[in-house]
Write a protein that holds these residues in place. Structure first.
Motif, PDB file in Angstrom:
ATOM      1  N   ASN A 240       0.608  -1.078   0.129  1.00 49.94           N
ATOM      2  CA  ASN A 240       0.090  -0.081   0.034  1.00 49.94           C
ATOM      3  C   ASN A 240       0.802   1.220   0.299  1.00 49.94           C
ATOM      4  O   ASN A 240       2.015   1.222   0.449  1.00 49.94           O
ATOM      5  N   THR A 241       0.369   2.430  -0.329  1.00 53.41           N
ATOM      6  CA  THR A 241       0.792   3.534  -0.142  1.00 53.41           C
ATOM      7  C   THR A 241       0.738   4.152   1.097  1.00 53.41           C
ATOM      8  O   THR A 241      -0.258   3.935   1.968  1.00 53.41           O
ATOM      9  N   THR A 242       1.816   4.675   1.755  1.00 58.15           N
ATOM     10  CA  THR A 242       1.889   5.255   3.149  1.00 58.15           C
ATOM     11  C   THR A 242       0.765   5.922   3.543  1.00 58.15           C
ATOM     12  O   THR A 242       0.261   6.991   2.734  1.00 58.15           O
TER      13      THR A 242
ATOM     14  N   ARG B 140      -6.356   6.001   3.668  1.00 59.48           N
ATOM     15  CA  ARG B 140      -4.771   6.305   3.108  1.00 59.48           C
ATOM     16  C   ARG B 140      -4.920   8.030   3.111  1.00 59.48           C
ATOM     17  O   ARG B 140      -3.823   8.705   3.387  1.00 59.48           O
TER      18      ARG B 140
ATOM     19  N   PRO C  34       2.293   0.336  -7.837  1.00 57.07           N
ATOM     20  CA  PRO C  34       1.668   1.269  -6.854  1.00 57.07           C
ATOM     21  C   PRO C  34       0.159   0.548  -6.999  1.00 57.07           C
ATOM     22  O   PRO C  34      -0.427   0.278  -7.846  1.00 57.07           O
TER      23      PRO C  34
END
Length: 338
Positions: free
Chosen positions: A126-128, A153, A171
């Motif tokens: 996942n994206t931070t 997110r 991503p």
């Protein structure tokens, strides 16, 4: 959300063993680590290895481990030695594990992918997220190529639907369109062909939960339920047909306490159809289950007498519901299983 959820500790150490069903004999100890606590055993598709969550000896933290069922090698730890693993999934080919852990930041649950042979370090999927955010629900697609998950997110406590390659090679994508203020995606299912995700969200009106479908790799969203009145909802226990062509769900368009049973094509090509017939005034469908072959639904409802819960059955194609057992006035059906 936002805090680490570790498996419940066990009062005494629990170890991992294997034994042959056909021949029996002395069980093989697969993990001899002192004071190991073990949770959630999962076999690989080839039945050569077992994956499990184990507590690190003499310290706080939980690891994702794998051991050979023949006991020929000591177990391998698949995650980095920081934080705690609290859930995992294994791809159908057994080559990749996707797990949730606060590996990067204490208390922030995120998704990681790792080769089960230990040939490479874990990679974040996942994206931070923003401060306070994290990953909640996650599932692999049936073919194992993608992982679908819920994450706040962008805004803390506003959960949206995401999809990413299970090997973390690209991503993640946000699948839902922009949500109304206060809106959330709450539940989802991946279709058997791994092509689409059906999800529940109050996407257009806060607290009015409806069903939508979106391609698993991103694309246009299709509304599956007609616009519901304010504060009405599709319930969270919706299911897919075995072929993924239909969605069955409970919803209360006629009143807050009056759930009916519906079928809708998964591509949104037709409006939902009521399957539970005409319920008695005050009646509601409490729960339902789909037969494994996808031909019938069984459900509990006070469809005949208000307040008397009885067991019913109906073809998934529609028709007159069949009362399976008449209950006395003081009786109720509580639970069903198929």
């Amino acid at each position: 959300k936002g805090t680490t959820s570790t498996p419940n500790p066990i009062p005494q150490p629990v170890f991992t063993y294997a034994v042959d069903l056909a021949t029996g004999g002395t069980p093989r100890l697969l993990d001899a680590t002192t004071a190991k606590y073990v949770q959630e055993l999962v076999l690989d598709p080839q039945a050569t290895r077992v994956f499990y969550i184990g507590r690190r000896p003499f310290q706080n933290g939980w690891d994702l481990l794998t051991a050979r069922l023949d006991g020929s090698l000591p177990p391998d730890v698949l995650n980095l030695p920081t934080g705690a693993v609290d859930a995992f999934r294994i791809t159908p080919d057994g080559a990749t594990a996707v797990y949730r852990a606060d590996q990067s930041t204490t208390g922030v649950l995120e998704l990681y992918s790792v080769a089960t042979d230990g040939s490479a370090a874990p990679q974040k999927v996942n994206t931070t997220p923003v401060a306070g955010g994290g990953v909640t629900l996650f599932e692999l697609s049936p073919d194992g190529t993608r992982v679908v998950y819920l994450s706040d997110r962008d805004v803390d406590n506003e959960f949206e639907l995401h999809s990413a390659p299970s090997d973390a090679s690209a991503p993640g994508l946000e699948l839902n369109p922009p949500l109304v203020a206060g809106g959330d995606v709450t539940h989802f299912l991946v279709t058997p062909d791994s092509a689409f995700v059906v999800y529940r969200a109050d996407q257009a009106d806060d607290q009015t939960f409806e069903l939508f479908r979106v391609p698993i790799g991103g694309g246009a969203t299709v509304a599956l339920t007609v616009a519901l009145p304010a504060d009405r909802a599709v319930q969270a226990d919706f299911v897919l047909s075995p072929d993924g062509q239909s969605v069955y769900f409970r919803a209360n368009p006629a009143g807050a306490g009056r759930n009916e049973l519906f079928r809708v094509p998964a591509d949104g090509s037709a409006a939902p159809a009521v399957l539970s017939g005409t319920l008695v005034a005050g009646g509601s469908v409490d729960s339902f289950a789909l037969t494994p072959d996808g031909t019938r639904l069984a459900y509990i409802a006070d469809g005949r007498v208000d307040g008397v819960k009885e067991l019913w059955s109906v073809p998934t194609t529609g028709g007159t519901p069949l009362l399976l057992h008449t209950m006395p006035a003081a009786g109720d059906v509580d639970t069903l299983r198929i």
